[in-house]
Design a protein around this motif. Structure first.
Motif, PDB file in Angstrom:
ATOM      1  N   LEU A 134       0.834  -1.199   0.000  1.00  0.00           N
ATOM      2  CA  LEU A 134       0.000   0.000   0.000  1.00  0.00           C
ATOM      3  C   LEU A 134       0.868   1.248   0.000  1.00  0.00           C
ATOM      4  CD1 LEU A 134      -2.816  -0.720   2.636  1.00  0.00           C
ATOM      5  CD2 LEU A 134      -2.932  -0.944   0.151  1.00  0.00           C
ATOM      6  N   ASN A 135       0.484   2.248  -0.793  1.00  0.00           N
ATOM      7  CA  ASN A 135       1.126   3.552  -0.667  1.00  0.00           C
ATOM      8  C   ASN A 135       0.384   4.345   0.405  1.00  0.00           C
ATOM      9  OD1 ASN A 135      -1.258   4.471  -1.893  1.00  0.00           O
ATOM     10  ND2 ASN A 135      -0.322   4.535  -3.934  1.00  0.00           N
ATOM     11  N   ALA A 136       0.766   5.595   0.605  1.00  0.00           N
ATOM     12  CA  ALA A 136       0.169   6.395   1.678  1.00  0.00           C
ATOM     13  C   ALA A 136      -1.337   6.559   1.496  1.00  0.00           C
ATOM     14  CB  ALA A 136       0.845   7.764   1.740  1.00  0.00           C
ATOM     15  N   SER A 137      -1.772   6.753   0.257  1.00  0.00           N
ATOM     16  CA  SER A 137      -3.210   6.913  -0.003  1.00  0.00           C
ATOM     17  C   SER A 137      -3.968   5.628   0.308  1.00  0.00           C
ATOM     18  CB  SER A 137      -3.435   7.320  -1.466  1.00  0.00           C
ATOM     19  OG  SER A 137      -2.836   8.568  -1.740  1.00  0.00           O
ATOM     20  N   GLY A 138      -3.375   4.498  -0.063  1.00  0.00           N
ATOM     21  CA  GLY A 138      -4.013   3.214   0.219  1.00  0.00           C
ATOM     22  C   GLY A 138      -4.101   2.940   1.709  1.00  0.00           C
ATOM     23  N   ALA A 139      -3.033   3.276   2.457  1.00  0.00           N
ATOM     24  CA  ALA A 139      -3.043   3.077   3.906  1.00  0.00           C
ATOM     25  C   ALA A 139      -4.119   3.932   4.572  1.00  0.00           C
ATOM     26  CB  ALA A 139      -1.664   3.404   4.479  1.00  0.00           C
ATOM     27  N   ASN A 140      -4.258   5.161   4.101  1.00  0.00           N
ATOM     28  CA  ASN A 140      -5.292   6.036   4.669  1.00  0.00           C
ATOM     29  C   ASN A 140      -6.687   5.533   4.329  1.00  0.00           C
ATOM     30  OD1 ASN A 140      -3.600   7.906   5.953  1.00  0.00           O
ATOM     31  ND2 ASN A 140      -3.259   9.025   4.041  1.00  0.00           N
ATOM     32  N   ALA A 141      -6.844   4.951   3.141  1.00  0.00           N
ATOM     33  CA  ALA A 141      -8.148   4.428   2.739  1.00  0.00           C
ATOM     34  C   ALA A 141      -8.546   3.236   3.601  1.00  0.00           C
ATOM     35  CB  ALA A 141      -8.118   4.030   1.264  1.00  0.00           C
ATOM     36  N   ILE A 142      -7.593   2.348   3.886  1.00  0.00           N
ATOM     37  CA  ILE A 142      -7.922   1.194   4.721  1.00  0.00           C
ATOM     38  C   ILE A 142      -8.149   1.628   6.160  1.00  0.00           C
ATOM     39  CG2 ILE A 142      -5.634   0.420   5.511  1.00  0.00           C
ATOM     40  CD1 ILE A 142      -8.438  -1.770   4.067  1.00  0.00           C
ATOM     41  N   LEU A 143      -7.462   2.681   6.598  1.00  0.00           N
ATOM     42  CA  LEU A 143      -7.663   3.196   7.954  1.00  0.00           C
ATOM     43  C   LEU A 143      -9.097   3.692   8.120  1.00  0.00           C
ATOM     44  CD1 LEU A 143      -6.562   3.924  10.731  1.00  0.00           C
ATOM     45  CD2 LEU A 143      -5.712   6.077   9.747  1.00  0.00           C
TER      46      LEU A 143
END
Length: 330
Positions: A134-143
């Protein structure tokens, strides 16, 4: 869904599997589980099998084996047609190589998936494989999904520990820590997937207890490279003939997997050599190991091709072989 997901028996990790099943049976199933450990030890397959169990598939936990029995749930998961199951993985390019990251759009689709009621009245279950991709955007989306979990939803997050993980993600998950397999467990898995193929013990040792890593080496056919490396260190060392170096260059640069095996073998062999000598010889071997790892990392960053990367590592190995040869001659 059109993706096909194979279901195999999981060998080992019985403590982790038993713990999850006990929590599930208690009726207090947490909405998010972080499965962490080195790559290739069965985390994703465990998650698929646990997902099948949660979705109603009959399963068995016998000794060291956790399996899902044939039936409607298993068949739909394998066909990629179960309405309450999703798995998000790193896509591959036109050459079949994994891309650098999971698209954030794929992660956001999980929010939409979880917003719907379970089609079959039980749970909606998803697997994200892996958090490392995951990139930063993906990590924030899963959060965001973890912060606002709908009822009757279950999310498995696969984590290989090859990248950082947001503390806010970790704190919202129940954790299952997976250890490398014991030799007997590793042997059982390999017999299932590699048949009667005789895999040398040192290739198994270099897999670090990961059947996925061992199978990767076996399927890439590193046996010729392995034989040449053994000959170099067990028969010729510290001498390195030009003809041997040229052959090593060809075999180690045959693929990324061959190059990875080459580095792992050198890691192991140089460490063992350094353990058995002292003084200047030990220091030379340690310096060579550091130089080889540095060259490999630098060459990767510079996006040099495999032949160039391998040549730089072999050059450092030749340097230390000459130093050790001259020392022994004195």
């Amino acid at each position: 869904m059109t993706d096909v997901h194979h279901i195999y028996d999981v060998v080992g990790h019985t403590d982790q599997i038993s713990h999850f099943l006990r929590v599930r049976d208690s009726g207090r199933l947490h909405h998010a589980w972080l499965l962490e450990g080195i790559r290739g030890i069965g985390k994703t397959q465990t998650a698929i099998n646990l997902a099948a169990a949660v979705l109603g598939a009959p399963y068995r936990l016998e000794g060291k084996t956790f399996g899902v029995d044939h039936g409607e749930v298993r068949d739909h998961i394998c066909a990629g047609s179960h309405p309450d199951f999703r798995i998000v993985q790193t896509p591959v390019d036109s050459n079949g190589k994994p891309k650098s990251a999971i698209p954030v759009e794929d992660v956001r689709k999980l929010t939409q998936f979880f917003s719907l009621k379970p089609a079959l009245g039980g749970y909606r279950v998803a697997i994200l494989d892996a958090m490392d991709d995951l990139n930063a955007s993906g990590a924030n989306a899963i959060l965001k999904t973890l912060e606002e979990p709908p009822a009757k939803c279950l999310l498995f997050l696969i984590y290989h520990r090859q990248s950082g993980l947001l503390p806010t993600i970790r704190s919202r998950c129940q954790r299952l820590k997976f250890d490398p397999l014991h030799p007997a467990e590793l042997d059982t898995v390999l017999k299932t997937h590699a048949g009667d193929l005789d895999v040398p013990d040192d290739i198994l040792a270099l897999s670090g207890g990961s059947p996925g890593e061992a199978l990767r080496f076996v399927q890439a056919d590193v046996f010729g490279l392995h034989d040449m490396l053994r000959q170099t260190f067990e028969r010729d060392w510290p001498e390195m003939r030009s003809s041997s170096v040229n052959l090593l260059l060809q075999r180690a640069a045959a693929s990324e997997i061959h190059f990875d095996f080459f580095l792992k073998y050198l890691d192991d062999r140089l460490f063992k050599l350094a353990e058995n000598v002292s003084g200047l010889q030990s220091a030379s071997l340690a310096k060579a190991w550091t130089q080889i790892r540095s060259d490999a990392g630098e060459a990767s960053l510079l996006k040099l091709d495999l032949t160039e990367r391998t040549a730089k590592c072999l050059s450092a190995l030749q340097d230390v072989s000459r130093k050790l040869g001259s020392t022994n001659a004195v």
